[in-house]
Design an enzyme around this catalytic site. Structure first.
Site, PDB file in Angstrom:
ATOM      1  N   GLY A  74      54.076   8.295 -19.252  1.00 34.09           N
ATOM      2  CA  GLY A  74      54.151   9.650 -19.808  1.00 34.09           C
ATOM      3  C   GLY A  74      55.303   9.816 -20.787  1.00 34.09           C
ATOM      4  N   ARG A 138      49.107   3.898 -20.235  1.00 35.57           N
ATOM      5  CA  ARG A 138      49.413   3.569 -18.847  1.00 35.57           C
ATOM      6  C   ARG A 138      48.786   2.263 -18.375  1.00 35.57           C
ATOM      7  NH1 ARG A 138      52.216   7.479 -16.387  1.00 35.57           N
ATOM      8  NH2 ARG A 138      51.940   9.651 -17.011  1.00 35.57           N
ATOM      9  N   ASP A 169      57.030   2.201 -12.426  1.00 32.35           N
ATOM     10  CA  ASP A 169      55.967   1.197 -12.494  1.00 32.35           C
ATOM     11  C   ASP A 169      56.123   0.305 -13.725  1.00 32.35           C
ATOM     12  OD1 ASP A 169      54.593   1.902 -10.145  1.00 32.35           O
ATOM     13  OD2 ASP A 169      53.582   3.550 -11.158  1.00 32.35           O
ATOM     14  N   LYS A 195      63.029   5.596 -18.276  1.00 31.91           N
ATOM     15  CA  LYS A 195      62.430   6.815 -18.829  1.00 31.91           C
ATOM     16  C   LYS A 195      61.611   7.520 -17.768  1.00 31.91           C
ATOM     17  CE  LYS A 195      58.509   7.007 -19.087  1.00 31.91           C
ATOM     18  NZ  LYS A 195      57.060   7.047 -19.006  1.00 31.91           N
ATOM     19  N   THR A 196      61.703   8.779 -17.625  1.00 35.21           N
ATOM     20  CA  THR A 196      60.725   9.634 -16.963  1.00 35.21           C
ATOM     21  C   THR A 196      61.341  11.015 -16.747  1.00 35.21           C
ATOM     22  OG1 THR A 196      59.293  10.095 -15.093  1.00 35.21           O
ATOM     23  CG2 THR A 196      61.225   8.790 -14.574  1.00 35.21           C
ATOM     24  N   ASP A 198      60.479  12.847 -14.553  1.00 30.40           N
ATOM     25  CA  ASP A 198      60.455  13.103 -13.098  1.00 30.40           C
ATOM     26  C   ASP A 198      61.818  12.910 -12.435  1.00 30.40           C
ATOM     27  OD1 ASP A 198      57.818  13.298 -13.723  1.00 30.40           O
ATOM     28  OD2 ASP A 198      57.195  11.493 -12.671  1.00 30.40           O
TER      29      ASP A 198
HETATM   30  P1  FBP Z   1      55.855   8.853 -16.045  1.00 29.58           P
HETATM   31  O1  FBP Z   1      56.085   8.592 -14.596  1.00 29.58           O
HETATM   32  O2  FBP Z   1      55.038   7.825 -16.702  1.00 29.58           O
HETATM   33  O3  FBP Z   1      57.142   9.124 -16.764  1.00 29.58           O
HETATM   34  O4  FBP Z   1      55.006  10.198 -16.185  1.00 29.58           O
HETATM   35  C1  FBP Z   1      55.516  11.398 -15.769  1.00 29.58           C
HETATM   36  C2  FBP Z   1      54.463  12.470 -15.687  1.00 29.58           C
HETATM   37  O5  FBP Z   1      54.735  13.453 -16.656  1.00 29.58           O
HETATM   38  C3  FBP Z   1      54.397  13.064 -14.283  1.00 29.58           C
HETATM   39  O6  FBP Z   1      55.368  14.044 -14.069  1.00 29.58           O
HETATM   40  C4  FBP Z   1      52.983  13.582 -14.239  1.00 29.58           C
HETATM   41  O7  FBP Z   1      52.493  13.686 -12.919  1.00 29.58           O
HETATM   42  C5  FBP Z   1      52.232  12.549 -15.012  1.00 29.58           C
HETATM   43  O8  FBP Z   1      53.145  11.989 -15.925  1.00 29.58           O
HETATM   44  C6  FBP Z   1      51.053  13.108 -15.761  1.00 29.58           C
HETATM   45  O9  FBP Z   1      50.347  12.056 -16.307  1.00 29.58           O
HETATM   46  P2  FBP Z   1      49.341  12.147 -17.508  1.00 29.58           P
HETATM   47  O10 FBP Z   1      50.138  12.112 -18.757  1.00 29.58           O
HETATM   48  O11 FBP Z   1      48.529  10.915 -17.370  1.00 29.58           O
HETATM   49  O12 FBP Z   1      48.574  13.411 -17.363  1.00 29.58           O
END
Ligand code: FBP
Length: 540
Positions: A74, A138, A169, A195-196, A198
């Site tokens: 993400g 992803r 991951d 990065k994230t 979260d």
């Molecule tokens: P990452 O763990 O890859 O940084 O993604 C974070 C995130 O924004 C989460 O908070 C959320 O649940 C998910 O990606 C949403 O994923 P998508 O972009 O596939 O809808």
């Protein structure tokens, strides 16, 4: 018309003093980090790597470097500045160094879809949000043929280094790739960048993942505005679901910044084994109590990962995951569920059933952002309040409004903190690659201090890895750092939340500040300040 993004592209980055040195070396620092035999077995070539610190020294001369970079997973604000920091540092090392962007995430490495990035490309995205310069994806580098193809791409492009900008991951992938390259005669070094939004990629060494700061401030801006709206109109109860995947860090940080009437922390619910019914009862009590005080309004923050922490949902999700990994049809899945899981599933509103059956992400995770927990809670709370009303126990009004904040916090203009942090991470990655450090994650520490005082390190990726069940199998993964219930941010919140429940001590942080006194624009999250403070009581 004035566009802030254009202004931001010219903004000056503050580079930590240590990274301004003419030439840098990596020095091992003593730190005990024992890997389990299980983890070692996955990383025979990397398991002896030591933590290194970047320090002034060595010779500045050296040949040009060819480096590849990829965004994985993400979006998180600041990603473009990782590229800018990396690009500038590589060009400073040698003007003929080249930076190749793999397009569309890790699939770009597997299929060797890339383009070389030049000065204009990089200048266009300085201090800008999003990942659009090279895109992201992803795809997991998982099958033996994926590893082989990734190696082929790196060899074809004569890459000295590969930078993987990703979450838990993706950095696990970076570690496995580094090991594979060493074991299979590929000299490309692999370095990860944390990065994230979260905020769940942190450890004793990694203080924060980039993007958390901006996302939290973005959500808190809107939450503050909603709190003021609640207080003004006095008629709505906002049920606000916040992104963050499993961990509740973003919800906790937003609660610290805005003081809502309730913020559910998934990790706490799990620790006390709370059922969905108990969580609903707590919300009902809050609404009823506020109503008695003449306050038929308010706001409740809900982490998107909450359902994964509710025992009966966890059980259901685990069973669904197992069946879905087996590629069973929806009918087969229903037949194979245990009695308890099936009863829960069938009792859920049908949109939620569909959401739970949506395809897992390539890493086997439930897509919690797609599950409308806020609507489920509204429905269940509403039902209970109706029952109370029928008994004459509730005379107030309940006008719930569901909201979800997530995507808008991932690609907005990075805060000054994230802009500086990401640039420093990119520069650190370049130095690690120059020193042929492979299987490392770039790490900047001392983040609660002014950026000029930050320090730069390389941390061996295997030191972050444990074994976990994924898609029904034990796999090496970087463990998600969840909210620590004995940590300062949570304790700070716990001490104040009953006051916030009834007293409307709302805070309105307003928009992210880009210009003004340095101590304000560079200020980071309360989470980080509380975690790093020597005397947390005096932080706020
Ligand atoms: P990452 O763990 O890859 O940084 O993604 C974070 C995130 O924004 C989460 O908070 C959320 O649940 C998910 O990606 C949403 O994923 P998508 O972009 O596939 O809808």
């Amino acid at each position: 018309m004035y566009f802030l993004n254009q202004e931001r592209s010219k903004a000056k980055i503050i580079v930590p003093s240590v990274l301004q040195a003419e030439s840098l070396v990596t020095k091992p620092i003593p730190r005990s980090q024992r890997l389990s035999d299980d983890v070692k077995s996955y990383f025979p070539h990397l398991s002896h790597a030591e933590v290194v610190e970047l320090a002034q020294g060595g010779k500045s001369a050296g040949g040009p470097l060819n480096v590849g970079v990829v965004f994985s997973g993400g979006q998180a604000p600041g990603g473009h500045n990782v590229i800018a920091g990396l690009f500038d540092a590589l060009k400073r090392l040698h003007k003929d160094s080249r930076l190749i962007g793999f397009l569309g995430g890790p699939a770009g490495i597997i299929n060797n879809i890339h383009r070389e990035l030049n000065h204009q490309d990089v200048d266009r995205v300085r201090n800008q949000g999003g990942f659009d310069l090279i895109g992201s994806g992803r795809t997991k580098i998982e099958k033996p043929e994926d590893f082989e193809k990734a190696k082929k791409s790196c060899l074809e492009l004569h890459l000295d280094g590969l930078v993987i900008v990703g979450g838990d991951d993706s950095n696990t992938n970076a570690a496995l790739l580094a090991e594979y390259f060493l074991a299979n005669g590929c000299s490309t070094s692999v370095v990860g960048v944390p990065k994230t939004i979260d905020g769940d990629l942190k450890s004793e060494m990694i203080e924060a993942s980039f993007g958390f700061d901006t996302a939290a401030k973005t959500f808190a801006t809107s939450i503050g505005a909603l709190l003021r709206d609640a207080l003004s109109a006095k008629k709505y109860t906002f049920f606000i679901k916040l992104m963050g995947r499993t961990a509740s860090h973003l919800t906790l940080e937003c609660a610290l910044e805005t003081h809502p009437n309730m913020a559910i922390i998934g990790e706490e619910a799990a620790a006390s084994g709370k059922t969905l019914g108990e969580i609903v009862d707590e919300i009902v009590q809050l609404v009823a109590k506020r109503s008695q005080l003449g306050k038929d309004y308010g706001a409740i923050l809900i982490p998107e990962g909450l359902i994964e922490f509710i025992p009966e949902f966890r059980e259901l999700i685990d069973e669904l995951n197992l069946q879905m990994a087996d590629e069973a049809s929806h009918e087969q899945i229903l037949e194979r569920l245990s009695h308890r899981a099936k009863s829960l599933f069938l009792a859920l509103p049908s949109p939620m059933q569909q959401q739970l059956l949506e395809e897992r992400d390539p890493h086997g995770n439930v897509q919690v952002s797609k599950i409308e927990t806020e609507r489920l809670l509204i429905e269940l709370v509403g039902r209970k309040l109706e029952e109370k009303k029928a008994r004459g126990d509730f005379k107030g009004k309940f006008a719930p409004v569901p909201l979800f904040f997530g995507y808008e916090g991932r690609s907005c203009l990075p805060s000054c903190f994230d802009a500086n942090y990401c640039y420093a991470l990119g520069m650190t990655a370049a130095s690690l690659l120059r020193e042929k450090r492979t299987g490392y994650i770039a790490c900047i520490r001392n983040l609660a201090s002014p950026p000029s005082e930050w320090q730069a390190f390389g941390v061996p990726l295997p030191s972050l890895i444990t074994l976990e069940m994924r898609k029904g199998k034990r796999k090496p993964v970087i463990k998600k750092a969840l909210v620590d219930l004995s940590g300062q941010p949570f304790l700070f919140f716990k001490e104040r939340r009953s006051h916030w429940a009834t007293e409307d001590d709302y805070h309105y942080p307003g928009p992210i500040q880009f210009y003004g006194p340095e101590e304000i624009v560079n200020e980071t999250t309360l989470t980080l300040k509380l975690e790093l403070a020597k005397e947390p009581r005096y932080v706020m």
